[in-house]
Scaffold this active site. Structure first.
Site, short mmCIF file in Angstrom:
data_model
loop_
_atom_site.label_atom_id
_atom_site.label_comp_id
_atom_site.label_asym_id
_atom_site.label_seq_id
_atom_site.Cartn_x
_atom_site.Cartn_y
_atom_site.Cartn_z
N HIS A 37 81.03 62.87 100.99
CA HIS A 37 81.49 64.10 101.65
C HIS A 37 82.06 63.79 103.03
O HIS A 37 83.09 64.32 103.44
CB HIS A 37 80.32 65.07 101.84
CG HIS A 37 79.74 65.61 100.58
ND1 HIS A 37 78.47 65.31 100.16
CD2 HIS A 37 80.23 66.46 99.66
CE1 HIS A 37 78.20 65.94 99.04
NE2 HIS A 37 79.26 66.64 98.71
N GLN A 80 78.49 78.70 89.33
CA GLN A 80 78.89 77.50 88.58
C GLN A 80 77.72 76.78 87.93
O GLN A 80 77.89 75.72 87.35
CB GLN A 80 79.69 76.55 89.47
CG GLN A 80 78.91 75.86 90.57
CD GLN A 80 79.85 75.12 91.52
OE1 GLN A 80 80.55 75.71 92.33
NE2 GLN A 80 79.87 73.80 91.42
O1 PAF Z 1 82.22 69.87 94.11
C1 PAF Z 1 81.49 70.74 94.64
O2 PAF Z 1 80.68 70.47 95.50
C2 PAF Z 1 81.63 72.18 94.18
O3 PAF Z 1 81.91 72.25 92.83
C3 PAF Z 1 82.65 72.99 95.00
C4 PAF Z 1 84.05 72.43 94.83
C5 PAF Z 1 82.27 72.97 96.47
C6 PAF Z 1 82.66 74.45 94.54
O4 PAF Z 1 81.43 75.04 94.68
#
Ligand code: PAF
Length: 282
Positions: free
Chosen positions: A37, A61
């Protein structure tokens, strides 16, 4: 670093930067930040005047039996790390801020085709949740550019397709997967692995490397996939899928396809690991 959880204040700050003629990059995340990240953030800092990072564990999600509740929330360490790398703004909305009418009533974004196979098939509704939240975050921040890890290769293609289909004026950039020395792709979910599983986990990438070589040598792809699956199973993985695909449309590779990606997901214990390898063949 400015920290906000409020949409009005976020929009006000974005407006101020826009009035100053500044460009804005965005890195959407679900927190529990690792070097992968932070590499996205430093890549973003090199590409725009201001970098906005969001941390939002997006319930839409996650499937019903998935790890939404267990997903690590480490806001204070994340805030420190983002401050140290020089992010300009951290947006941490509550679920009620992002979904004020509840999840069931939320207007959604579906990206047909590219989101249907692989992770889309194993995790029904997952990419609808990703596309919906990313579309909302893009509408809030209105960045010039947004950066995502190549590790979630299918997610990246889904987002690129959504941005093209909805005519959003945002450049989507995929950044190389960051790996531990062992080759294991960095992921927030690696924290679920036991010490013993951590020793085994790099074999996932080693399987991808061998499969890539087999494909480049022109060996039969189905046989090579079966061999890799067998090796993973013998080591203790429970493979979810393994496929050699056209890197753009993610359909199983045709003999004439040159730009390929190997996509893989496998469980080690209860932890679902994903990885991929993009390459070209002559
Ligand atoms: O990859 C992630 O961390 C998540 O799928 C995202 C793109 C932040 C969407 O919630």
């Amino acid at each position: 670093m400015i920290c906000l959880d409020n949409i009005q204040q976020l929009r006000q700050q974005i407006r101020t930067w826009r009035q100053q003629g500044l460009t804005i990059a965005m890195v959407p995340t679900m927190g529990n930040l690792h070097q992968g990240h932070l590499h996205l953030v430093t890549s973003a800092l090199a590409r725009a005047d201001k970098v906005v990072v969001s941390i939002f564990v997006n319930p839409m999600q996650f499937g019903v039996n998935e790890d939404l509740d267990a997903y690590p929330r480490t806001l204070s360490a994340d805030t420190q790390a983002l401050t140290a790398v020089g992010a300009d703004l951290l947006f941490t909305p509550q679920v009620s801020t992002m979904y004020p009418r509840g999840l069931a009533a939320q207007t959604v974004v579906d990206v047909p085709g590219i989101s249907e196979a692989w992770c889309g098939a194993s995790r029904p509704g997952h990419f609808r949740g990703v596309a919906t939240v990313v579309a909302k975050l893009f509408n809030l921040v209105q960045p010039d550019i947004a950066l995502f890890g190549n590790k979630d290769y299918q997610q990246l293609q889904v987002i690129k397709t959504m941005v093209a289909d909805l005519c959003l004026p945002i450049e989507i950039v995929g950044i190389n997967t960051q790996r531990a020395e062992s080759g294991l792709a960095l992921s927030s979910r690696n924290g679920y692995l036991t010490a013993e599983q951590m020793q085994l986990a790099p074999q996932l990438k080693q399987g991808l490397d061998k499969l890539e070589q087999a494909v480049i040598q022109g060996l039969d792809i189905d046989n090579a996939i079966a061999n890799t699956l067998q090796q993973w199973q013998a080591l203790g993985f429970k493979p979810d899928y393994l496929a050699v695909c056209n890197a753009s449309n993610l359909r199983p590779a045709e003999p004439t396809d040159k730009h390929l990606v190997i996509l893989a997901a496998a469980y080690l214990g209860k932890t679902r690991l994903i990885d991929n390898l993009e390459f070209t063949r002559d």
